[in-house]
Motif scaffolding. Sequence first.
Motif, PDB file in Angstrom:
ATOM      1  N   UNK A  61      69.280  60.079  -5.076  1.00  0.00           N
ATOM      2  CA  UNK A  61      69.530  60.315  -6.485  1.00  0.00           C
ATOM      3  C   UNK A  61      68.488  59.329  -7.290  1.00  0.00           C
ATOM      4  N   UNK A  62      67.522  59.911  -8.248  1.00  0.00           N
ATOM      5  CA  UNK A  62      66.552  59.062  -8.700  1.00  0.00           C
ATOM      6  C   UNK A  62      66.316  59.294 -10.191  1.00  0.00           C
ATOM      7  N   UNK A  63      65.562  58.394 -11.155  1.00  0.00           N
ATOM      8  CA  UNK A  63      65.276  58.702 -11.976  1.00  0.00           C
ATOM      9  C   UNK A  63      64.186  59.554 -12.495  1.00  0.00           C
ATOM     10  N   UNK A  64      64.071  60.129 -13.740  1.00  0.00           N
ATOM     11  CA  UNK A  64      63.361  61.595 -13.698  1.00  0.00           C
ATOM     12  C   UNK A  64      61.788  61.471 -13.322  1.00  0.00           C
ATOM     13  N   UNK A  65      60.988  60.457 -13.705  1.00  0.00           N
ATOM     14  CA  UNK A  65      59.764  60.581 -13.428  1.00  0.00           C
ATOM     15  C   UNK A  65      59.123  60.245 -12.097  1.00  0.00           C
ATOM     16  N   UNK A  66      60.140  60.039 -10.892  1.00  0.00           N
ATOM     17  CA  UNK A  66      59.675  59.499  -9.629  1.00  0.00           C
ATOM     18  C   UNK A  66      59.506  60.874  -8.932  1.00  0.00           C
ATOM     19  N   UNK A  67      59.777  61.969  -9.136  1.00  0.00           N
ATOM     20  CA  UNK A  67      59.856  63.270  -8.337  1.00  0.00           C
ATOM     21  C   UNK A  67      58.329  63.522  -7.895  1.00  0.00           C
ATOM     22  N   UNK A  68      57.506  63.586  -8.506  1.00  0.00           N
ATOM     23  CA  UNK A  68      56.064  63.777  -8.067  1.00  0.00           C
ATOM     24  C   UNK A  68      55.797  62.724  -7.082  1.00  0.00           C
ATOM     25  N   UNK A 224      65.102  61.223 -21.558  1.00  0.00           N
ATOM     26  CA  UNK A 224      64.631  60.740 -20.605  1.00  0.00           C
ATOM     27  C   UNK A 224      63.217  60.532 -20.845  1.00  0.00           C
ATOM     28  N   UNK A 225      62.651  59.810 -19.840  1.00  0.00           N
ATOM     29  CA  UNK A 225      61.109  59.548 -20.006  1.00  0.00           C
ATOM     30  C   UNK A 225      60.231  60.917 -19.779  1.00  0.00           C
ATOM     31  N   UNK A 226      60.691  61.839 -18.730  1.00  0.00           N
ATOM     32  CA  UNK A 226      60.095  63.192 -18.901  1.00  0.00           C
ATOM     33  C   UNK A 226      60.323  64.045 -20.030  1.00  0.00           C
ATOM     34  N   UNK A 227      61.355  64.012 -20.636  1.00  0.00           N
ATOM     35  CA  UNK A 227      61.460  64.625 -21.969  1.00  0.00           C
ATOM     36  C   UNK A 227      60.824  64.098 -23.057  1.00  0.00           C
TER      37      UNK A 227
END
Length: 360
Positions: A61-68, A224-227
Amino acid sequence: MIPDPRSSKPKTLLPFISLATAAVVTTGIGLASSPLSASSNLLASPDKQQAKQQTVEITLVSYAVTQSAYSKIIPLFVNKWKREKKQDVVIKQSYGGSGSQTRAIIDGLDADVVNLAIGSDVERLQKAGLVNPGWQKELPNNAIATRSVVALVTRQGNPKGIRNWPDLAKSGIKVITANPKTSGVARWNFLALWGSVTRTGGSEAQATNFVRNVYKNVPVLPKDAREASDVFFKQDQGDVLLNYENEVILARQKGETGFSYTIPPVNVSIDPPVAVVDKIVDKRKTREVATAFAQFLFTPEAQREFAKVGFRPVNANVAKEFSKQYPKVSNLFPYTAVGSWDAIQKKFFADGAIFDQIQR
């Protein structure tokens, strides 16, 4: 009062499995694997029972911008674990605002490993009895696998002449930043704004007045950061976006155009922590693989993948490889210059604290 579109719902969990695992896991995208019924377990062939035993599943479970970054790192770990342990591992993932993710875990989302945007969120898990005290010492570098700083993103050519923190409080400037009630990046943004005054000789009263004037220029608070990036880039709102440097670098890599960005010389060191969720891994008996995955994030292989998509690596050798991409910040301060996470939460972000006060 700024409109608040916050949401406590985490993003859907996404599984990553090796090709070998695909034959033995009957799950798609969802919150959990489809369980075998008692009768199907009894009827399963010995080969299928053996395959099931050779598969282990954990959830990140991670914060939004780490997915890449994790889209590249997880396959590396899965393949390494398979080579060394002869076992398939499924790593499911959930991405969202750090505060929302933390609440979801406390409310019952089973996370074996977390990578949250801000240390106070892991401390909330500790207070909830999910993470043991001393978690920072269980991983290298006090459990900080990457670093970043706050970037000021402007429209191409910077038509409003926004170059440093004081420009954000000027009349007629529209500032896009996420909501510190739900987003880790927004808390880092707030600390950077605050420190831009207190770290250059200003008083706390002056800092309070400055952040009040900046937030008067904020038309909406994405969760969040991505939004926040979507509001600025896709919805074309705002004159300046406050966001992670890594998110800005990633946007450019994905082909976003029509913007410039600068890194203010006074800045906060953004240190998002990693932790193994002790109560969950002990319940699910996944401590070995969860700890190995968390430790893998500090290896040169993983650090390079973080660096490629905009995160400042903490591995010294990898940092040298990417030194041209990440210029030195002249006045970089740690969050501890403002206080402990508990003190920061109470002072700035708790109900009725400074963030709420400046919006009245």
